[in-house]
Design a protein around this motif. Structure first.
Motif, mmCIF file in Angstrom:
data_model
loop_
_atom_site.group_PDB
_atom_site.id
_atom_site.type_symbol
_atom_site.label_atom_id
_atom_site.label_comp_id
_atom_site.label_asym_id
_atom_site.label_seq_id
_atom_site.Cartn_x
_atom_site.Cartn_y
_atom_site.Cartn_z
ATOM 1 N N TYR A 4 0.925 -1.346 -0.012
ATOM 2 C CA TYR A 4 0.061 -0.048 -0.074
ATOM 3 C C TYR A 4 1.012 1.316 -0.017
ATOM 4 O O TYR A 4 2.038 1.092 0.465
ATOM 5 N N PRO A 5 0.181 2.486 -0.348
ATOM 6 C CA PRO A 5 0.983 3.725 -0.334
ATOM 7 C C PRO A 5 1.248 3.852 1.135
ATOM 8 O O PRO A 5 0.365 3.437 2.020
ATOM 9 N N ARG A 6 2.329 4.896 1.457
ATOM 10 C CA ARG A 6 2.330 4.929 3.017
ATOM 11 C C ARG A 6 1.880 6.092 3.525
ATOM 12 O O ARG A 6 2.201 6.681 4.687
ATOM 13 N N THR A 7 1.064 6.839 2.658
ATOM 14 C CA THR A 7 0.267 8.029 3.200
ATOM 15 C C THR A 7 -1.117 7.783 2.426
ATOM 16 O O THR A 7 -1.276 7.301 1.620
ATOM 17 N N ARG A 8 -2.233 8.368 3.365
ATOM 18 C CA ARG A 8 -3.371 8.456 3.148
ATOM 19 C C ARG A 8 -4.234 9.682 3.678
ATOM 20 O O ARG A 8 -3.764 9.710 4.920
ATOM 21 N N THR A 9 -4.773 10.512 3.091
ATOM 22 C CA THR A 9 -5.532 11.467 3.525
ATOM 23 C C THR A 9 -7.004 11.291 2.925
ATOM 24 O O THR A 9 -7.263 11.095 2.087
ATOM 25 N N SER A 10 -8.108 11.198 3.910
ATOM 26 C CA SER A 10 -9.448 11.251 3.751
ATOM 27 C C SER A 10 -10.152 12.366 4.193
ATOM 28 O O SER A 10 -9.864 13.013 5.324
ATOM 29 N N ASN A 11 -11.288 12.574 3.603
ATOM 30 C CA ASN A 11 -12.279 13.814 4.064
ATOM 31 C C ASN A 11 -13.778 13.065 3.957
ATOM 32 O O ASN A 11 -14.089 12.317 3.321
ATOM 33 N N ALA A 12 -14.447 13.541 5.063
ATOM 34 C CA ALA A 12 -15.547 12.984 5.269
ATOM 35 C C ALA A 12 -16.694 14.306 5.565
ATOM 36 O O ALA A 12 -16.195 15.024 6.567
ATOM 37 N N LEU A 13 -17.806 14.345 5.047
ATOM 38 C CA LEU A 13 -18.790 15.420 5.434
ATOM 39 C C LEU A 13 -20.049 14.737 5.623
ATOM 40 O O LEU A 13 -20.590 13.995 4.830
ATOM 41 N N ALA A 14 -20.729 14.968 6.792
ATOM 42 C CA ALA A 14 -21.941 14.280 7.100
ATOM 43 C C ALA A 14 -22.892 15.467 7.578
ATOM 44 O O ALA A 14 -22.657 16.510 8.085
ATOM 45 N N PHE A 15 -23.969 15.140 7.198
ATOM 46 C CA PHE A 15 -25.569 15.914 7.580
ATOM 47 C C PHE A 15 -26.583 14.881 8.397
ATOM 48 O O PHE A 15 -26.572 13.956 7.913
ATOM 49 N N ARG A 16 -26.870 15.559 9.260
ATOM 50 C CA ARG A 16 -27.716 14.846 10.205
ATOM 51 C C ARG A 16 -28.863 15.654 10.531
ATOM 52 O O ARG A 16 -28.650 16.945 11.088
ATOM 53 N N LEU A 17 -30.043 15.011 10.302
ATOM 54 C CA LEU A 17 -31.384 15.758 10.750
ATOM 55 C C LEU A 17 -32.253 15.143 11.729
ATOM 56 O O LEU A 17 -32.514 13.967 11.397
ATOM 57 N N LYS A 18 -32.759 15.729 12.692
ATOM 58 C CA LYS A 18 -33.440 15.079 13.635
ATOM 59 C C LYS A 18 -34.825 16.034 13.854
ATOM 60 O O LYS A 18 -34.713 17.217 13.975
ATOM 61 N N TYR A 19 -35.964 15.248 13.707
ATOM 62 C CA TYR A 19 -37.041 16.149 13.635
ATOM 63 C C TYR A 19 -38.128 15.179 14.461
ATOM 64 O O TYR A 19 -38.339 14.302 14.934
ATOM 65 N N TYR A 20 -38.795 16.243 15.437
ATOM 66 C CA TYR A 20 -39.754 15.741 16.676
ATOM 67 C C TYR A 20 -41.223 15.725 15.863
ATOM 68 O O TYR A 20 -41.618 16.898 15.401
ATOM 69 N N LEU A 21 -41.748 14.398 15.925
ATOM 70 C CA LEU A 21 -42.935 14.550 15.201
ATOM 71 C C LEU A 21 -44.097 15.018 16.167
ATOM 72 O O LEU A 21 -43.989 15.148 17.285
ATOM 73 N N PRO A 22 -45.392 15.169 15.386
ATOM 74 C CA PRO A 22 -46.509 15.839 16.203
ATOM 75 C C PRO A 22 -46.816 15.167 17.442
ATOM 76 O O PRO A 22 -47.147 15.780 18.461
ATOM 77 N N TYR A 23 -46.789 13.900 17.668
ATOM 78 C CA TYR A 23 -46.779 13.048 18.881
ATOM 79 C C TYR A 23 -45.538 12.744 19.260
ATOM 80 O O TYR A 23 -44.477 13.210 18.539
ATOM 81 N N ARG A 24 -45.143 12.316 20.508
ATOM 82 C CA ARG A 24 -43.919 12.342 20.961
ATOM 83 C C ARG A 24 -42.992 11.047 20.297
ATOM 84 O O ARG A 24 -43.266 9.744 20.610
ATOM 85 N N ALA A 25 -42.407 11.361 19.216
ATOM 86 C CA ALA A 25 -41.518 10.399 18.460
ATOM 87 C C ALA A 25 -40.617 11.111 17.707
ATOM 88 O O ALA A 25 -40.881 12.412 17.456
ATOM 89 N N ALA A 26 -39.374 10.574 17.285
ATOM 90 C CA ALA A 26 -38.695 11.424 16.561
ATOM 91 C C ALA A 26 -38.170 10.510 15.296
ATOM 92 O O ALA A 26 -38.068 9.326 15.165
#
Lengths: 404, 74
Positions: free
Chosen positions: A242-264
């Motif tokens: 393998y190569p002796r160097t590695r550079t990685s990038n990660a970009l993440a989006f998370r969305l959390k929504y509270y429903l009209p009754y108690r649930a997510a």
């Protein structure tokens, strides 16, 4: 041969380089400036971030899939001291027994144990949360030490939380049965994340992480496969390069929504790429449903897909046709699907006076991996046209959590 | 390249810390957001193990949320 390996391993355990000294020397080389600059920013502290809750978790985990079985305990204890400091300690064990498809084709099944311990300190100062963590992971042929710093801050009337993090790690790699082999890896992680309240029902999370590795990055036991007219079965194996160097990038989006009754409802998307030519995407959708007073049920689905590394091939045309050569299935093109179920039941252990509340938890994940370019040699066939590999894994987590 | 990566967040924060915005969701409107079911990291030990399983089977890594820090496992 074997006694010598044992002797060397024993020396490595008796004389580990002092972790704190190594972390301090790594951080002192001009990298703390970022942290110091942020702490000293005028007007930076607008609202308070809070310390994590005091809690303890005891978990039994088990992974069973593709001929690999891993299980063990994980224990986490977190306790605050006064109102400004929170300490936590985690102890984690993986007991591994492996007869995976690569191992069956090229080596012997093996068993080993990995233990990981970590300590962390969170400090609330001028309404800014700073964290320091040290982690050590130890197995017979791999010793890893990591130090992390991070800083987190709420702003815009507590609507926005911004966090920055940096980790540095050093790994010492050896090969069981080969006392002459020894190499290192240096790892660095840079993290930025943002948590944003969008509405009174919705939270958005965005995270970016860049990771750089330098050193010996392949698995010292794995081999690539190439066509060999002299071999009886038409192919032979040689150690991967393998190569002796590695550079990685990660970009993440998370969305959390509270429903009209108690649930997510929550969703996640992550994009990943690295300098080895791997591109990956994963998407997840989850639903959390409390039931009566004491139950919480979770169900989630996750889809993951990746394109293989530039230097990956299931079967090279000849011995060493290029500089870098890999046949590790984790670097090939594949997809995975996860279906996860979890349930949690709240308890109030009356006999433990200091405990406010607790939960009993059980989680199960079914994961299916389908490979596009990794062939299953255990099933035979014409060389280079063997059926593609796929396997399923069952993952179980059973744990007790208490808050005090 | 690395220098840019480190510099960017600092510049961003410098720009942000000079501003003030009227919060459009008031503290008394955040009861639902404070519910534990709305936490991104409800169970840190279970989440840590989940990320570990994926990191050992998949090439992608990073931005998992939570502590992170790498496990050094092959």
């Amino acid at each position: 041969m074997a006694p010598k390996v044992v002797e060397e391993a024993a020396v490595a355990v008796i004389k580990p380089r002092a972790l704190t000294q190594r972390i301090a020397s790594l951080l002192s080389s001009g990298r703390l400036w970022l942290l110091l600059m942020l702490v000293s920013l005028p007007g930076f502290s607008l609202f308070a971030t809070v310390l994590p809750e005091d809690r303890a978790d005891v978990m039994y985990h088990r992974y069973d899939g593709g001929g690999v079985e891993v299980d063990g305990p994980s224990i986490l204890v977190r306790k605050s001291v006064m109102d400004t400091v929170s300490l936590s300690a985690n102890y984690y064990v993986d007991s591994i027994s492996s007869a995976s498809v690569d191992v069956v084709s090229t080596a012997s099944p093996y068993t080993e144990e990995r233990t990981e311990s970590s300590l962390s300190l969170d400090y609330l100062h001028n309404k800014t949360l700073m964290s320091l963590a040290l982690t050590k992971s130890d197995e017979s042929d791999y010793l890893s030490e990591t130090g992390s710093v991070s800083i987190s801050h709420d702003m815009f009337g507590d609507l926005t939380t911004v966090s920055l993090g940096y980790s540095v790690g050093n790994d010492d790699i050896s090969r069981n049965g080969d006392a002459d082999f020894g190499d290192q890896v240096k790892r660095q992680n840079y993290r930025v994340s943002l948590s944003q309240i969008l509405t009174k029902n919705t939270i958005l999370g965005v995270g970016w992480e860049t990771i750089t590795d330098e050193g010996f990055l392949n698995n010292p036991y794995r081999s690539y496969r190439y066509l060999d007219p002299l071999a009886g079965n038409g192919f032979s194996y040689l150690p991967e390069v393998y190569p002796r160097t590695r550079t990685s990038n990660a970009l993440a989006f998370r969305l959390k929504y509270y429903l009209p009754y108690r649930a997510a409802l929550s969703s996640e998307y992550r994009y990943f790429n690295d300098t080895w030519g791997i591109d990956a995407n994963n998407f997840e959708l989850a639903y959390t449903h409390p039931f009566r007073e004491k139950w919480i049920f979770d169900i989630r689905y996750r889809y993951y897909t990746q394109d293989g590394a530039d230097f990956y091939s299931d079967l090279f045309s000849r011995r060493a046709p290029q500089t870098y050569l890999a046949r590790d299935k984790e670097l090939s093109s594949f997809q995975s699907h996860t279906l996860g179920l979890a349930m949690s039941y709240e308890i109030k252990p009356g006999f433990l006076q200091f405990v406010d509340r607790g939960t009993l938890n059980l989680a199960y994940d079914y994961i299916r991996f389908n490979y596009d370019d990794f062939r299953d040699l255990t099933r035979g066939g014409v060389v280079g046209e063997e059926p593609f590999y796929s396997f399923s894994a069952n993952v179980i987590k059973a744990y007790v959590s208490i808050w005090y | 390249m690395l220098t840019n990566h480190r510099l960017l967040p600092v510049l961003l924060l410098l720009a942000l810390s000079g501003c003030s915005i009227e919060p459009w969701v008031q503290p008394y409107e955040r009861a639902r957001l404070a519910d534990p079911i709305m936490s991104f990291e409800r169970d840190p030990v279970a989440n840590g193990f989940r990320h570990h399983v994926y990191q050992t089977r998949e090439a992608a890594r990073g931005a998992e949320g939570g502590g992170g820090g790498g496990c050094g496992c092959n």
